[in-house]
Design a protein around this motif. Sequence first.
Motif, short mmCIF file in Angstrom:
data_model
loop_
_atom_site.label_atom_id
_atom_site.label_comp_id
_atom_site.label_asym_id
_atom_site.label_seq_id
_atom_site.Cartn_x
_atom_site.Cartn_y
_atom_site.Cartn_z
N SER A 263 0.83 -1.20 0.00
CA SER A 263 0.00 0.00 0.00
C SER A 263 0.87 1.26 0.00
CB SER A 263 -0.93 0.00 1.22
OG SER A 263 -1.67 1.19 1.29
N ASN A 264 1.90 1.27 0.84
CA ASN A 264 2.81 2.42 0.88
C ASN A 264 3.55 2.59 -0.44
OD1 ASN A 264 2.12 3.16 3.44
ND2 ASN A 264 3.95 2.36 4.42
N ALA A 265 3.95 1.47 -1.04
CA ALA A 265 4.69 1.54 -2.31
C ALA A 265 3.85 2.21 -3.39
CB ALA A 265 5.08 0.13 -2.75
N ILE A 266 2.55 1.94 -3.37
CA ILE A 266 1.65 2.57 -4.35
C ILE A 266 1.37 4.02 -3.96
CG2 ILE A 266 -0.67 2.50 -5.35
CD1 ILE A 266 -0.63 -0.54 -4.92
N LYS A 267 1.15 4.22 -2.68
CA LYS A 267 0.77 5.55 -2.18
C LYS A 267 1.86 6.59 -2.40
CE LYS A 267 -1.14 5.41 1.85
NZ LYS A 267 -1.28 5.33 3.33
N TYR A 268 3.12 6.17 -2.18
CA TYR A 268 4.23 7.12 -2.28
C TYR A 268 4.94 7.02 -3.63
CZ TYR A 268 3.41 7.80 2.66
OH TYR A 268 2.81 8.10 3.87
N ALA A 269 4.14 6.91 -4.67
CA ALA A 269 4.69 6.87 -6.03
C ALA A 269 5.24 8.24 -6.42
CB ALA A 269 3.60 6.44 -7.02
N LEU A 270 6.18 8.22 -7.33
CA LEU A 270 6.73 9.48 -7.84
C LEU A 270 5.77 10.04 -8.88
CD1 LEU A 270 9.38 11.15 -7.47
CD2 LEU A 270 10.21 10.05 -9.54
#
Length: 359
Positions: A263-270
């Motif tokens: 979830s964090n990997a998706i949320k903190y996308a560039l």
Amino acid sequence: METKSEQIKTLIGLNDELENYFRNTIIPQLFVDAHLILRKFTPPAMKQFSLKMEDVGRPMADIKDNFRFPSIIENVKYVIESGELLEKEIQTTDMRWYQMNILPYLVAKEKKTDGVIITFVEITMRIRDLREQEKLIAEHEILLDTISHDIKTPLTSLGLTIEMLRKIPEKGMGKFPMLLEKVESSLIKMKDIIYDLTESRQSEHRYNAIEELLNFEHIMEDVRLTLAPQIMETGAIIECEVCHSEIVFVRRKLRSVIFNLVSNAIKYALPGRTPKVVLSTSNENGFTTISVSDNGRGIAEDDLSKIFAKYERIAKDVEGTGIGLYLVKEIVNLAGGHITVESKINEGTTFKVYLKNQV
């Protein structure tokens, strides 16, 4: 050898069997030929996608809007050309979720794909249940953590105060020792309640902590379904490189760990870059390792030591509570494992979870 009439009779029989199957199945299914023409569909498909008998024989391009999924034709073409099964979660305009499976229809003699069979299985309730479960897990952990950490501190302070009061000479206060004893008794009872809620019943309250042999791919499938809206909205690519599939752990705990990291990997996308998350598993020195890497915005070196702190939020422009990574670390540490993180600004982040192998 069969005569021509016998062959025709056999074909009629096979066709009748196929028609009977299509009439009686309760799952929406469609048969599309290699020329992208709709050839058959089951009655449930008629209801779900407003199909009519007149649509049989029409090109998919003419009825694609019925499915409320713009890339369905491209997906069908891919399966016909590759001969590979394609699975996708799709959401319709009425906010329902379906697992769409596109299977190649293979002609054995000619060894080619002559069309596809498309199956739709509704998963709306499963997605809702999984998302609600993740929410409840987080709230439950916050409650227990608040009790065990935040309340214990003032209780300890109160106990020290009582000890100090014991040492103060009080003349003319005959009831003072009795009052002090009552305060101390209440303090002990409060401590017993806290202990009962946390340590002594931890195995009962923390996720119903029963370890079992888990399949990592199944856990990942649950996480992917839970995050289906975010994945669809961002176009995120999720890849799995599973070298070690079986993991002995508590199902809900493992799912919560993977859910928070993905979830964090998706949320903190560039911004401007499609999120890509790669998960891999392996065995290292007595630990099962789970690596979660992304191509997101990254974390500054000065902030790496802060990200696991409760309620700590490094990026203020992204919605969150600051407890996700804290819970992940708590779960992993309590199981005798540990977690590491490596990151580069504008390149991405890799979290590596080490779970102790069961002997």
